[in-house]
Scaffold this active site. Sequence first.
Site, PDB file in Angstrom:
ATOM      1  N   CYS A 319       0.809  -1.225   0.000  1.00  0.00           N
ATOM      2  CA  CYS A 319       0.000   0.000   0.000  1.00  0.00           C
ATOM      3  C   CYS A 319       0.838   1.268   0.000  1.00  0.00           C
ATOM      4  O   CYS A 319       0.642   2.168  -0.827  1.00  0.00           O
ATOM      5  CB  CYS A 319      -0.976  -0.024   1.175  1.00  0.00           C
ATOM      6  SG  CYS A 319      -0.201   0.004   2.809  1.00  0.00           S
ATOM      7  N   HIS A 367      -2.576   0.999   6.814  1.00  0.00           N
ATOM      8  CA  HIS A 367      -2.951   0.942   5.399  1.00  0.00           C
ATOM      9  C   HIS A 367      -3.200   2.349   4.872  1.00  0.00           C
ATOM     10  O   HIS A 367      -3.566   3.256   5.627  1.00  0.00           O
ATOM     11  CB  HIS A 367      -4.200   0.076   5.201  1.00  0.00           C
ATOM     12  CG  HIS A 367      -4.461  -0.253   3.759  1.00  0.00           C
ATOM     13  ND1 HIS A 367      -3.677  -1.137   3.053  1.00  0.00           N
ATOM     14  CD2 HIS A 367      -5.400   0.202   2.880  1.00  0.00           C
ATOM     15  CE1 HIS A 367      -4.128  -1.215   1.809  1.00  0.00           C
ATOM     16  NE2 HIS A 367      -5.170  -0.407   1.677  1.00  0.00           N
ATOM     17  N   HIS A 379      -5.826   1.644  -4.420  1.00  0.00           N
ATOM     18  CA  HIS A 379      -4.902   1.140  -3.399  1.00  0.00           C
ATOM     19  C   HIS A 379      -4.470  -0.284  -3.706  1.00  0.00           C
ATOM     20  O   HIS A 379      -5.059  -0.961  -4.555  1.00  0.00           O
ATOM     21  CB  HIS A 379      -5.540   1.220  -2.005  1.00  0.00           C
ATOM     22  CG  HIS A 379      -6.646   0.225  -1.781  1.00  0.00           C
ATOM     23  ND1 HIS A 379      -6.834  -0.424  -0.575  1.00  0.00           N
ATOM     24  CD2 HIS A 379      -7.634  -0.227  -2.600  1.00  0.00           C
ATOM     25  CE1 HIS A 379      -7.888  -1.217  -0.664  1.00  0.00           C
ATOM     26  NE2 HIS A 379      -8.388  -1.115  -1.862  1.00  0.00           N
TER      27      HIS A 379
END
Length: 404
Positions: A319, A367, A379
Amino acid sequence: MPVLASHRKPRTKVRTTPAVGFTTAALASVTLLSTQSATAAPAEPKPAIEDVQKKVDELYRQAGSATQQYNRAKAASTAQRTKVDTLLSDVAKRTERINEARRELGAFAAAQYRTGGITPTATFFLADDPQGYFDQSRLMSRATERQQKAVDDFRTQQAAASKKRAEAVKSLEALTRTQATLRSSKQDVQTKLTEARSLLSRLTAEEKARLAELERKKEAEAKEKAEKLARRQAAEKKEREEAEQAEQKAREEAAKESGSGSGSGTGTGTSPGAGTGTGTGTGADSGYATKAEKVLAFARAQIGKPYVWGASGPASYDCSGLTQAAWREAGVTLPRTTWDQVKVGTRVATSDLQPGDLVFFYDDISHVGIYKGDGMMIHAPKPGTNVREESIYYMPIYGSVRPA
């Protein structure tokens, strides 16, 4: 007549004790088995599929957090390795200078050994004339000064090299610790992912179908929230535009009524008015929007590439590796981890998100995704998935930042 002895065999008595013993043993065995069956712990009930989903999601979150720890340790290890290499190179150069100073001192020592030590008085009496003595004395003084300078230089170089050598040793020790953290973080990630895969592998086909249905439901709910945000943002944008138009119109009418309207009101009033509206309303945002376009163009081009923990492109990403690479395209350097990226730029509310903003998730900030507008983001989700578009409400939001 004598009585004859009887040859009839005596009747053998049947013994019943062994049979009784066997029966007792058998009954005892049955009783023991029954007791064991009655006292055995009941098998653990199989967890509900909803619980499995929560457990798997939690394991992936923990793996994401461990991935950020790995990324931080890897970045630190790389920086420390560069520092160590620089220090070792410096130590090598200083060692060479020490050797040169040592060779110069050796040459002075050899010369002094060959000539021998002569006192100043002896030199005066052995000189051909007083002037010769003073000339020789000045030469000896200069030679002594050079020797002293060589000694001082040797000591300086030796002290500096010792200092750098000590720094190199400390840096090597720090590198060793960082590499240990790197290995530990890597093992932690692999452990969490293995546990998650193990849970999923034990599901039946029916349970897997049920889990997939739960995921679809979760995605639908998140998408619905994104659509609500998009409608709200669109309504707010419309209100702002209408307000700006009304303000612009009011300025134009005021300019006409002021008496200066004929020259500047129609000739320049409208044009500067539009320029002012653009400058104050979107001038600062325009530069950011240009960067955001580059960021999102890069991010869209990565859609479909696999998530790989610890990766930062170009074939795969985690990420924070994706967000770092995307913003690099716009000329902005971001740190490697989510924990550091969240500290960059300006914090913004979810309702004020603009394309290009970074959205962070979970309380541990493990994240991050790139906001693309309409409540959606691009993402790299988790192991086993690819870079994709998804609602920002798919995970609990921690906060958002505008990097530039």
